[in-house]
Motif scaffolding. Structure first.
Motif, mmCIF file in Angstrom:
data_model
loop_
_atom_site.group_PDB
_atom_site.id
_atom_site.type_symbol
_atom_site.label_atom_id
_atom_site.label_comp_id
_atom_site.label_asym_id
_atom_site.label_seq_id
_atom_site.Cartn_x
_atom_site.Cartn_y
_atom_site.Cartn_z
ATOM 1 N N ARG A 1 -25.049 -22.206 1.552
ATOM 2 C CA ARG A 1 -24.637 -21.057 0.754
ATOM 3 C C ARG A 1 -25.220 -21.150 -0.655
ATOM 4 O O ARG A 1 -25.574 -20.135 -1.253
ATOM 5 N N GLN A 2 -25.343 -22.354 -1.193
ATOM 6 C CA GLN A 2 -25.970 -22.498 -2.493
ATOM 7 C C GLN A 2 -27.450 -22.138 -2.425
ATOM 8 O O GLN A 2 -28.007 -21.538 -3.342
ATOM 9 N N ARG A 3 -28.093 -22.478 -1.290
ATOM 10 C CA ARG A 3 -29.487 -22.086 -1.117
ATOM 11 C C ARG A 3 -29.610 -20.567 -1.122
ATOM 12 O O ARG A 3 -30.549 -20.013 -1.698
ATOM 13 N N PRO B 1 -38.713 -20.752 -5.162
ATOM 14 C CA PRO B 1 -38.217 -22.141 -5.187
ATOM 15 C C PRO B 1 -38.209 -22.782 -3.805
ATOM 16 O O PRO B 1 -38.515 -23.968 -3.670
ATOM 17 N N MET B 2 -37.861 -22.022 -2.764
ATOM 18 C CA MET B 2 -37.872 -22.577 -1.414
ATOM 19 C C MET B 2 -39.294 -22.866 -0.964
ATOM 20 O O MET B 2 -39.561 -23.867 -0.291
ATOM 21 N N CYS C 1 -29.456 -18.560 6.276
ATOM 22 C CA CYS C 1 -28.698 -19.635 5.622
ATOM 23 C C CYS C 1 -27.202 -19.498 5.908
ATOM 24 O O CYS C 1 -26.513 -20.492 6.158
ATOM 25 N N GLU C 2 -26.703 -18.257 5.866
ATOM 26 C CA GLU C 2 -25.298 -18.028 6.202
ATOM 27 C C GLU C 2 -25.017 -18.416 7.656
ATOM 28 O O GLU C 2 -23.957 -18.971 7.972
ATOM 29 N N GLU D 1 -25.750 -22.989 -10.580
ATOM 30 C CA GLU D 1 -25.849 -22.520 -9.190
ATOM 31 C C GLU D 1 -27.206 -21.896 -8.858
ATOM 32 O O GLU D 1 -27.596 -21.900 -7.693
ATOM 33 N N THR D 2 -27.894 -21.359 -9.834
ATOM 34 C CA THR D 2 -29.160 -20.682 -9.532
ATOM 35 C C THR D 2 -30.377 -21.537 -9.847
ATOM 36 O O THR D 2 -31.501 -21.089 -9.662
ATOM 37 N N THR D 3 -30.170 -22.748 -10.322
ATOM 38 C CA THR D 3 -31.279 -23.670 -10.533
ATOM 39 C C THR D 3 -31.517 -24.457 -9.255
ATOM 40 O O THR D 3 -30.593 -25.127 -8.769
#
Length: 424
Positions: free
Chosen positions: A128-130, A141-142, A182-183, A419-421
């Motif tokens: 969920r953070q991803r 970022p991924m 991801c979910e 959370e967004t880093t």
């Protein structure tokens, strides 16, 4: 290639039309091309069907937020093609699809290979953070971190062209479909049902896989009655790309020997590697005990409330607050789970995004900054963008006062940065 419909997947066939069908499923962030180097050998024996996940490889961007939904779309595709029984090999999330098919539709699968797969992919919080990172920053970022997740350092250094190809696969994926996947992985957990997978199964994993490593594969083998383990040396998560010959040989061996009812007439290659002997279970995996609902009257909302509380606030937060509960505070935590989360947060009148916005505004109005950080994290998990959180706080500045909003902005800014880093 199929004409994409809502209930089907993009696919391609290779190999003779009269051969038995073998399905190859891709990892999250990749396309069917991750199996390119297996095709020449496998198509000598099978008609190979490869598919793309929604929003991957140019497939229609129709997100599916559950593994069961992806499985149903694959079955709809196969039904439309007249394919009733098949062998199946899936990597990572496609391994989850294969395991789900084996649990819900065992008559359809002749033999199963779970590649870089797991009964439980990491933690729900991690995935969920991803999703929060992708929702805020896009897939870059991924894409940048994909090589270190997918390949060994030696391979990445020696094969820069393949690394760049992998990065481009991620960059061209639809962000909404990636977040939905991801979910799906966050909610996937079949540990208690492994013993109900009855098809012959190969758990294949790169020896240096740090995403779903050998420990995950051994859990699969320990729980599935007819399962064998294959470790691929010198490979990380995308073993079919990094060690194509070894993976191809292992798949040939497994499907040629385990698929006896369909492939009895196909001789087993003499030069293929031997698989390990079946591994006996080292521990019993059973379903978690839950209290039975009342025989009559209204169902107890506690379990559903605990599930929603974890999905919104994260396992780490819920484990902390419930773990700190003692004889004095335990009843209060149970009340919060049962009524706030089981009664109110589960109501259908508002979606979770809206409830998160309302909750943030209410916490600012009440001066409850101790709870604000957890609910800002929850709002990000529920799909509220940082810009939308900013607008909620701007609204509170007008109706709740500038000092209250100022303190809230400070809390929210810290949480959003965390959370967004992207995490290393």
């Amino acid at each position: 290639m199929s004409e994409a419909k809502t209930e089907t997947l993009q696919y391609r066939f290779d190999g003779p039309e009269d051969a038995p069908v073998l399905i190859l499923g891709p990892s999250l962030g990749t396309t069917w091309h991750m199996w390119d180097r297996q095709i020449p050998e496998l198509t000598q024996r099978w008609r190979v069907l490869r598919f793309d996940l929604p929003g991957h490889g140019g497939a229609p961007a129709r997100p599916a937020a559950a593994v069961t939904e992806l499985s149903d779309r694959l079955l709809a595709t196969l039904d439309a093609l007249g394919v009733r029984r098949f062998g199946y090999a899936g990597c990572s999330i496609s391994g989850a699809i294969g395991a789900d098919l084996a649990l819900r539709h065992p008559h359809r699968i002749a033999s199963l290979a779970l590649v870089a797969a797991s009964a439980r992919f990491g933690s729900a919080d991690e995935f969920r953070q991803r999703g929060v990172v992708v929702r805020t920053n896009g897939l870059e970022p991924m894409a940048r971190t994909a090589p270190e997740r997918w390949f060994t350092p030696a391979f990445a250094a020696a094969q820069p062209a393949i690394v760049e190809w992998a990065v481009q696969m991620v960059r061209t994926t639809d962000p909404g479909c990636y977040i939905a996947a991801c979910e799906a992985l966050a909610a996937f957990d079949i540990r208690a049902g492994l013993d109900r997978i009855t098809v012959p199964t190969l758990a294949l994993v790169g020896a240096e896989d740090r995403v779903t490593g050998p420990g995950d594969a051994r859990t699969l083998v320990a729980g599935i009655p007819d399962a064998r383990l294959a470790l691929v040396p010198g490979a990380a998560h995308l073993a079919p790309v990094e060690q194509p010959a070894a993976v191809t040989d292992l798949l040939l061996t497994h499907f040629s020997t385990a698929w006896q009812d369909t492939l009895a007439g196909i001789p087993m290659p003499a030069d293929t590697p031997r698989l390990s002997a079946p591994v006996l279970p080292v521990a019993e995996i059973t379903a978690a005990e839950r209290p039975e609902p009342p025989a009559t009257g209204r169902p107890d909302p506690y379990d559903h409330g605990l599930q929603v509380r974890r999905e919104v606030l994260g396992n780490a937060h819920v484990d902390q607050v419930t773990g700190e509960a003692d004889e004095f505070t335990g009843d209060f935590q149970e009340l919060v789970t049962r009524y706030a989360w089981g009664e109110v947060w589960t109501r259908e009148g508002l979606d979770r995004r809206t409830r998160s916005c309302v909750t943030i505004a209410a916490l600012v109005a009440g001066g409850q900054l101790d709870s604000l950080a957890a609910h800002v994290r929850g709002a990000l998990r529920n799909g509220v963008a940082p810009t939308e959180i900013r607008e909620v706080l701007m609204q509170t500045a007008v109706y709740c006062g500038v000092p209250a909003a100022s303190a809230a902005f400070s809390v929210a800014r810290t949480v959003i940065r965390e959370e967004t880093t992207p995490r290393p």
